[in-house]
Structures are given as structure tokens and as C-alpha cells.
Scaffold this active site. Structure first.
Site, PDB file in Angstrom:
ATOM      1  N   GLY A   1       0.812  -1.207   0.000  1.00  0.00           N
ATOM      2  CA  GLY A   1       0.000   0.000   0.000  1.00  0.00           C
ATOM      3  C   GLY A   1       0.847   1.259   0.000  1.00  0.00           C
ATOM      4  O   GLY A   1       2.043   1.237  -0.299  1.00  0.00           O
ATOM      5  N   ARG A   2       0.203   2.388   0.374  1.00  0.00           N
ATOM      6  CA  ARG A   2       0.886   3.684   0.337  1.00  0.00           C
ATOM      7  C   ARG A   2       2.131   3.709   1.218  1.00  0.00           C
ATOM      8  O   ARG A   2       3.170   4.239   0.832  1.00  0.00           O
ATOM      9  CB  ARG A   2      -0.067   4.782   0.828  1.00  0.00           C
ATOM     10  N   ILE A   3       2.015   3.163   2.430  1.00  0.00           N
ATOM     11  CA  ILE A   3       3.142   3.232   3.363  1.00  0.00           C
ATOM     12  C   ILE A   3       4.297   2.373   2.851  1.00  0.00           C
ATOM     13  O   ILE A   3       5.466   2.789   2.914  1.00  0.00           O
ATOM     14  CB  ILE A   3       2.709   2.807   4.772  1.00  0.00           C
TER      15      ILE A   3
ATOM     16  N   THR B   1       4.961  -1.920  11.753  1.00  0.00           N
ATOM     17  CA  THR B   1       4.283  -0.655  12.010  1.00  0.00           C
ATOM     18  C   THR B   1       2.843  -0.721  11.505  1.00  0.00           C
ATOM     19  O   THR B   1       2.208   0.305  11.292  1.00  0.00           O
ATOM     20  CB  THR B   1       5.017   0.518  11.318  1.00  0.00           C
TER      21      THR B   1
ATOM     22  N   ARG C   1      -0.348  -3.518  12.224  1.00  0.00           N
ATOM     23  CA  ARG C   1      -1.261  -3.809  13.329  1.00  0.00           C
ATOM     24  C   ARG C   1      -0.638  -4.933  14.159  1.00  0.00           C
ATOM     25  O   ARG C   1      -0.097  -5.899  13.612  1.00  0.00           O
ATOM     26  CB  ARG C   1      -2.640  -4.248  12.814  1.00  0.00           C
TER      27      ARG C   1
ATOM     28  N   GLU D   1      -2.445  -4.386  22.804  1.00  0.00           N
ATOM     29  CA  GLU D   1      -2.053  -3.072  23.328  1.00  0.00           C
ATOM     30  C   GLU D   1      -2.983  -2.627  24.452  1.00  0.00           C
ATOM     31  O   GLU D   1      -4.189  -2.862  24.391  1.00  0.00           O
ATOM     32  CB  GLU D   1      -2.089  -2.026  22.203  1.00  0.00           C
TER      33      GLU D   1
ATOM     34  N   HIS E   1       3.573   2.768  19.891  1.00  0.00           N
ATOM     35  CA  HIS E   1       2.610   3.143  18.843  1.00  0.00           C
ATOM     36  C   HIS E   1       2.762   4.616  18.444  1.00  0.00           C
ATOM     37  O   HIS E   1       1.843   5.424  18.604  1.00  0.00           O
ATOM     38  CB  HIS E   1       1.174   2.858  19.299  1.00  0.00           C
TER      39      HIS E   1
END
Length: 323
Positions: free
Chosen positions: A156-158, A235, A237, A266, A284
Site C-alpha cells: 500500500g501507500r506506506i 508498524t 497492526r 495493546e 505506537h
């Protein structure tokens, strides 16, 4: 514009001001903590709009309590904290804030890559504790980054932003995803099956959304396919990684290290993870820059205001409700 809105936690401007200007009655949780399901259900009752966060559990019971509400505007890219099917059934719009945290998260991914390979946190601890004995040829040796293979899971974008940065480190690029990525292809990345990516990569970086298919995507079997000199970076989930299996792999030396910004449960970590010196652990921080959080706040506020004004929100994740 008449109406009542609720903001579930303190957030940066300009979101609160945008919402305040659009309603007669703005209520908010003034404490910097996540409300319990019961508290959240009580707070959203009678509201026309709610601005919520990824840490809020917006399940069917909360949505039922908010019956008649027009929108839950989630201040996050992900929206797995919201029962979207239940919201759609109740005619409640759900929105997110996509695209805005790409560069900040890509930067943090690189902080983890460099930090875990070059043992930055360990070195800082040595200095602060006064344990640095002076330079030595075998002291605190770490892993190389330049020229090493970077494997991206989830194109994806990241992932694309992370890959762009990798070009400066002359890293061969692999990626795995359901479909080809023209952006990654243009950067010279090679699309491969997951097992091939795990076996060939020196750094495996996760960029997938959380779903039934991706939960524990990186389990003991996947970790066993990685090089013993490789590093895992997450980074995305937390539940994408079987954290107990990761602890075992780190302690046994099955992989060289891990850089994590997200966790399976978390804010808790799996037992033993904090004791692994080869794990670089961040709380996070992917989107935690002033500019990024302000942009997320603005987009969430704009989504909420659009719904109250009878306009289609720009970032609607359940368009069937609008139609």
C-alpha cells in the site's frame, strides 16, 4: 447547526473547533484515557455525531446506544475498532482518515530498521548507565542495512513510501500482495510469494491491514522461514504477528531482531518481550508528529461536519448507508 456531538478523548486542533462550530452541544471526554464500553455507550446516547479513536471499542452495543446518530468519524486510517456491519444496519455512517499518516509512518519504519540493526536503544542504555568501556573491535556489533534486501508485505501507500527511502540505501526490494503494485514495480521491486520473501529478505516490514486473513500472518512457521540474520519490522497492526512466537524466535536467535511499534494486545506486550535486548520497542508512535495528528484531527472533523450538513463525507467506509 443544531445537534449534539461527542469526542471520545482529547485530540489536537483543529478537529474540536470544526465540530464545535457545527453543533449546539459539544461534549467530550476530558480525561486522556480510553472510556470503557459502558462509559462510551452512556456518552454517545442521544448524540447526532461522534468523533472516536482507534482505541475505542465501537461494537454493536455502543452503536445501539447511539441509535439515531448520523456518523462515527474515526480519527485513524484503520477502522477495525468499529463494527461497520452493525453501523450499516443501523444507518450510521463510518469514516476514517486515510493517506494522512503515510510519510510519518514510513519515517518511523526506517527509525526501527536502522535502530534495531545498529542497536541504537541498547547503545543509549549503555551510555546512560555508564557501562561504555571504550571503543573495541568486537563491542556491540550490529547488522548492515545498505545493500541488504528489504521485503515489504502489503503493497500500500506506506510500503511504497518505505521503498522510496530504501533506494538511498541501495536495497534490493521484494514485495508480497494480492495484486501487483505499479508504484513498487516502478521502483524496481519484485513481486514474490510470501515464502520466498521471508526466505530472501534481510528486513521484513509489515504493512497490511488487520483482517481474519492477516491475523497471525507472521506465526512460528513464518518466523522459521526467515534468515537467522533477518529483522522483523511491524508498524501495521499488532495482531498480524503472533507475539508469543516472536518472543520465542528472538530468545532462541531464530531471527536477529525485531522493531515493533504495535502490539497484539495493546498496551500490554507478550510475556518476555520486554526482556529481549534484540527487540526495539516503541509505544505506537507511527502517526505521532504534530503535523500528522493535526491533519488526522482536521479530516475527522471535516467528515463529521459533512454528515451533519447532509453532505457525503469524503472518507466514507460504508457507502451503502449513503446510497
Amino acid at each position: 447547526m443544531p445537534g449534539r456531538a461527542f469526542i471520545t478523548q482529547p485530540i489536537p486542533e483543529p478537529g474540536p473547533t470544526l465540530v464545535r462550530q457545527a453543533v449546539d452541544d459539544l461534549r467530550s471526554n476530558s480525561e486522556d484515557r480510553v472510556l470503557s464500553r459502558a462509559e462510551l455507550g452512556e456518552a454517545v446516547a442521544g448524540c447526532d455525531a461522534v468523533l472516536c479513536l482507534l482505541t475505542d471499542t465501537v461494537d454493536a452495543s455502543v452503536l445501539e446506544a447511539a441509535k439515531g446518530c448520523r456518523i462515527f468519524a474515526n480519527m485513524a486510517v484503520g477502522f477495525n475498532n468499529v463494527d461497520v456491519a452493525a453501523a450499516s444496519r443501523l444507518g450510521i455512517l463510518v469514516t476514517n482518515t486515510p493517506g494522512v499518516l503515510t510519510e510519518a509512518t514510513a519515517d518511523l519504519t526506517w527509525a526501527l530498521i536502522l535502530g534495531v540493526a545498529r542497536r541504537v536503544a541498547e547503545g543509549d542504555s549503555e551510555m546512560r548507565a555508564g557501562r561504555f568501556p571504550g571503543w573495541g573491535p568486537l563491542y556491540m556489533l550490529g547488522g548492515d542495512v545498505t545493500g541488504k534486501t528489504l521485503g515489504l508485505i502489503g503493497p500500500g501507500r506506506i510500503a511504497v513510501a518505505v521503498a522510496r527511502r530504501a533506494l538511498g540505501f541501495a536495497m534490493p526490494l521484494l514485495y508480497h500482495g494480492r495484486r501487483p503494485s505499479p508504484e513498487l514495480d516502478a521502483l524496481g521491486a519484485r513481486r514474490v510469494p510470501l515464502n520466498e520473501l521471508l526466505a530472501e529478505s534481510d528486513f521484513v516490514s509489515l504493512h497490511v491491514p488487520l483482517s481474519g486473513e492477516t491475523r497471525h500472518l507472521i506465526d512460528a512457521k513464518a518466523l522459521g522461514q526467515m534468515k537467522s540474520s533477518a529483522y522483523l519490522i511491524n508498524t501495521a497492526r499488532g495482531p498480524v504477528v503472533d507475539e508469543a512466537a516472536l518472543v520465542s524466535a528472538l530468545k532462541s536467535g531464530r531471527i536477529a531482531g525485531a522493531g515493533l511499534d504495535v502490539y497484539e494486545d495493546e498496551p500490554r506486550m507478550a510475556e518476555g518481550l520486554a526482556d529481549c535486548p534484540n527487540a526495539l520497542l516503541l509505544p505506537h508512535l507511527g502517526s505521532a508528529t504534530h503535523a500528522t495528528r493535526a491533519a488526522m484531527s482536521r479530516i475527522a472533523g471535516e467528515n463529521l461536519v459533512a454528515a451533519l450538513e447532509g453532505r457525503r463525507p469524503p472518507n466514507l467506509v460504508n457507502p451503502e448507508v449513503w446510497s
